[in-house]
Design an enzyme around this catalytic site. Structure first.
Site, PDB file in Angstrom:
ATOM      1  N   VAL A  28       0.754  -1.076  -0.064  1.00 47.51           N
ATOM      2  CA  VAL A  28      -0.004   0.004   0.071  1.00 47.51           C
ATOM      3  C   VAL A  28       0.863   1.309   0.085  1.00 47.51           C
ATOM      4  CG1 VAL A  28      -1.646   1.515   1.354  1.00 47.51           C
ATOM      5  CG2 VAL A  28      -1.738  -1.320   1.124  1.00 47.51           C
ATOM      6  N   ARG A  46      11.420  -1.204   7.945  1.00 51.90           N
ATOM      7  CA  ARG A  46      11.949  -1.827   8.871  1.00 51.90           C
ATOM      8  C   ARG A  46      13.636  -1.848   8.741  1.00 51.90           C
ATOM      9  NH1 ARG A  46       7.729  -5.645   8.425  1.00 51.90           N
ATOM     10  NH2 ARG A  46       6.613  -5.111  10.230  1.00 51.90           N
ATOM     11  N   GLU A  75     -10.932   6.484   5.704  1.00 46.71           N
ATOM     12  CA  GLU A  75     -11.728   6.059   4.693  1.00 46.71           C
ATOM     13  C   GLU A  75     -11.461   4.788   3.934  1.00 46.71           C
ATOM     14  OE1 GLU A  75     -14.829   8.000   3.450  1.00 46.71           O
ATOM     15  OE2 GLU A  75     -15.069   6.113   3.040  1.00 46.71           O
ATOM     16  N   VAL A 102     -11.999   0.505   5.494  1.00 48.32           N
ATOM     17  CA  VAL A 102     -13.227  -0.372   5.221  1.00 48.32           C
ATOM     18  C   VAL A 102     -13.767  -0.073   3.670  1.00 48.32           C
ATOM     19  CG1 VAL A 102     -15.523  -0.992   5.780  1.00 48.32           C
ATOM     20  CG2 VAL A 102     -13.978  -0.085   7.570  1.00 48.32           C
ATOM     21  N   LYS A 153     -13.268  -4.685  10.400  1.00 51.92           N
ATOM     22  CA  LYS A 153     -14.131  -3.689   9.612  1.00 51.92           C
ATOM     23  C   LYS A 153     -15.587  -3.388  10.373  1.00 51.92           C
ATOM     24  CE  LYS A 153     -11.273  -4.667   5.796  1.00 51.92           C
ATOM     25  NZ  LYS A 153     -11.183  -5.830   4.304  1.00 51.92           N
TER      26      LYS A 153
HETATM   27  N1  HSE Z   1      -7.009  -8.308   2.813  1.00 46.95           N
HETATM   28  C1  HSE Z   1      -8.341  -7.355   2.971  1.00 46.95           C
HETATM   29  C2  HSE Z   1      -9.312  -7.725   2.039  1.00 46.95           C
HETATM   30  C3  HSE Z   1      -7.665  -6.186   2.119  1.00 46.95           C
HETATM   31  O1  HSE Z   1      -9.072  -8.765   1.290  1.00 46.95           O
HETATM   32  O2  HSE Z   1     -10.279  -7.434   1.868  1.00 46.95           O
HETATM   33  C4  HSE Z   1      -8.467  -4.964   2.045  1.00 46.95           C
HETATM   34  O3  HSE Z   1      -8.746  -4.435   3.502  1.00 46.95           O
END
Ligand code: HSE
Length: 440
Positions: free
Chosen positions: A32, A59, A138, A141, A214
């Site tokens: 991301v 890291r 935002e 979720v 979520k």
């Molecule tokens: N692993 C999560 C999914 C990524 O598959 O929805 C998005 O939150």
């Protein structure tokens, strides 16, 4: 006729005159974080503002190539005074500590981290309040669908009491692939991982833990309810097979990884797990990594928000929108969109221990050494107040002869008692999953 010469394109180059430039620091340079940096670099001065990534926390800086300076020192990044801090580390710690220190200093923070928001939203939003700044999440979720802010700004649309949702892209992708004929679960999961949908540990997707986090964020944001992940009855998709999906289709529906909550009647009923979704329900139309949420408001007919639920690029786009909104909110001293949709005093901070959904239809799988007569099953179920609506013939294409049933709505306790009695009497293996109502 289109008059094309009246359409003026905005200059996307970073040198565009008068462009607002935002200095953004990244926590994390994984899938991301690096997608945010790439999109910012590609977007130049538009849309909205030029985003300069001034550094990223990693890291280890060893043998890494990146389009911005990398550091292993979180304090250095925070002290460099970015306009916005983007948190893309995942997990609760050290994200919580670093985000807290930024908010206390008045630095706006944007996070896509559902674990962090599910577990520490109160503490972080209080820190934002003290720092006179904002926390946006935002992308935490349904990453590609900007609905949290929309409902947060709109008290009538956002006055919801019930949500039905698909909140995990990986598991929706796996079930969609199995339904479409993928050879097995492991192949579909590996494909989801390759496309960047899955968590670093995909067990979190498969077990339902990701969707439960979520749902906790949504209960807080939309309902003002304090729940924790351990409060949500959660089951994973690990036991679902292609024959289950085929039988669900024979019954006029499908199986989806559902997150459900209803708080119309005091405390919430809620669950996360596979559920039978009739073809008449809009969630049945979500395929692949798409997610969706059907919001039942007090004042409007149900509204569906749906679109891409996972993937680095969609998450990055939503994060950058949050970056721009965060700076606008901070400069106008209007931080309200960072707060839960309904933080009105009468509804805020209600403690809640959600119960499993109580009355629903059930999709049932029975596996038995020898097929059982349908009439005897129906009679036994009826003696527990469970009425069989649909049933299939016994299949012998499975390891054990198997049949599937769909019941009429009944209490979860009745369904449990009926299946336990049948298992005790016959030695069959019984599994059940709840059903959503038709959605009409
Ligand atoms: N692993 C999560 C999914 C990524 O598959 O929805 C998005 O939150």
């Amino acid at each position: 006729m289109l008059v094309c010469d009246r359409i003026v394109r905005r200059d996307p180059s970073p040198a565009a005159e008068g462009a607002v430039r935002l200095r953004v620091a990244l926590l994390g340079y994984g899938q991301v974080g690096s997608a945010v940096a790439r999109l910012a670099a590609r977007s130049g001065a538009g849309p909205g503002a030029a985003v300069d990534i001034i550094g990223a926390l990693v890291r280890s800086t060893a043998s890494r190539s990146a389009c911005c300076p990398l550091t292993t020192e979180a304090a250095t990044l925070v002290e460099s005074g970015p306009d916005v801090l983007v948190e893309a580390l995942g997990g609760a710690e050290p994200a919580r500590q670093i985000v807290l220190s930024a908010l206390e200093r008045g630095i706006p923070v944007v996070s896509a981290n559902k674990t962090l928001i599910a577990t520490h939203a109160d503490e972080l939003l209080a820190a934002a309040e003290r720092g006179g700044t904002t926390l946006r999440y935002e992308a935490a979720v349904i990453a590609g669908v900007p609905f949290l802010g929309t409902l947060g700004r709109r008290p009538y649309a956002g006055a919801c009491r019930r949500i039905e949702a698909v909140l995990n892209g990986t598991t929706n992708f796996i079930l969609s692939e199995l339904e479409a004929g993928a050879p097995d679960f492991a192949t579909a999961l590996a494909d989801a991982q390759r496309r960047g949908y899955a968590e670093p540990n995909p067990a979190k997707d498969v077990s339902g833990a990701d969707a439960a986090e979520k749902l906790v964020v949504l209960l807080r944001h939309l309902g003002g309810l304090n729940a924790t992940v351990s409060d949500i009855p959660t089951s994973g998709i690990g036991g679902i097979t292609r024959p289950d999906l085929v039988s669900a289709r024979d019954f006029g529906g499908t199986l989806k990884p559902v997150a459900f909550a209803d708080w119309s009647d005091g405390c919430a009923t809620a669950f996360v797990g596979p559920a039978f979704v009739p073809a008449t329900h809009p969630l049945s139309t979500l395929h692949g990594a798409d997610n969706g949420i059907r919001v039942y408001s007090e004042h409007l007919p149900p509204v569906l928000f749906a679109g891409a639920g996972a993937g680095p690029d969609v998450t990055a786009a939503t994060i950058l929108d949050d970056v721009i909104e965060a700076t606008e909110a901070t400069s106008s001293a209007n931080h309200s969109a960072s707060r839960p949709a309904f933080a009105s005093p009468d509804r805020r901070d209600r403690d809640c221990r959600p119960q499993a959904a109580r009355r629903t239809s059930w999709f049932v799988r029975l596996e038995s050494k020898d097929p059982l007569p349908a009439a005897e099953i129906a009679d036994l179920f009826a003696s527990y107040g469970v009425w069989v609506h649909r049933t299939t013939d016994w299949s012998r294409r499975t390891a054990l002869p198997t049949t599937w049933l769909l019941t009429h709505p009944c209490a979860g306790t009745s369904a449990h008692a009926a299946l336990s009695a049948l298992s005790s009497a016959t030695g069959c293996i019984a599994s059940r999953w709840p059903s959503l109502e038709s959605g009409r």
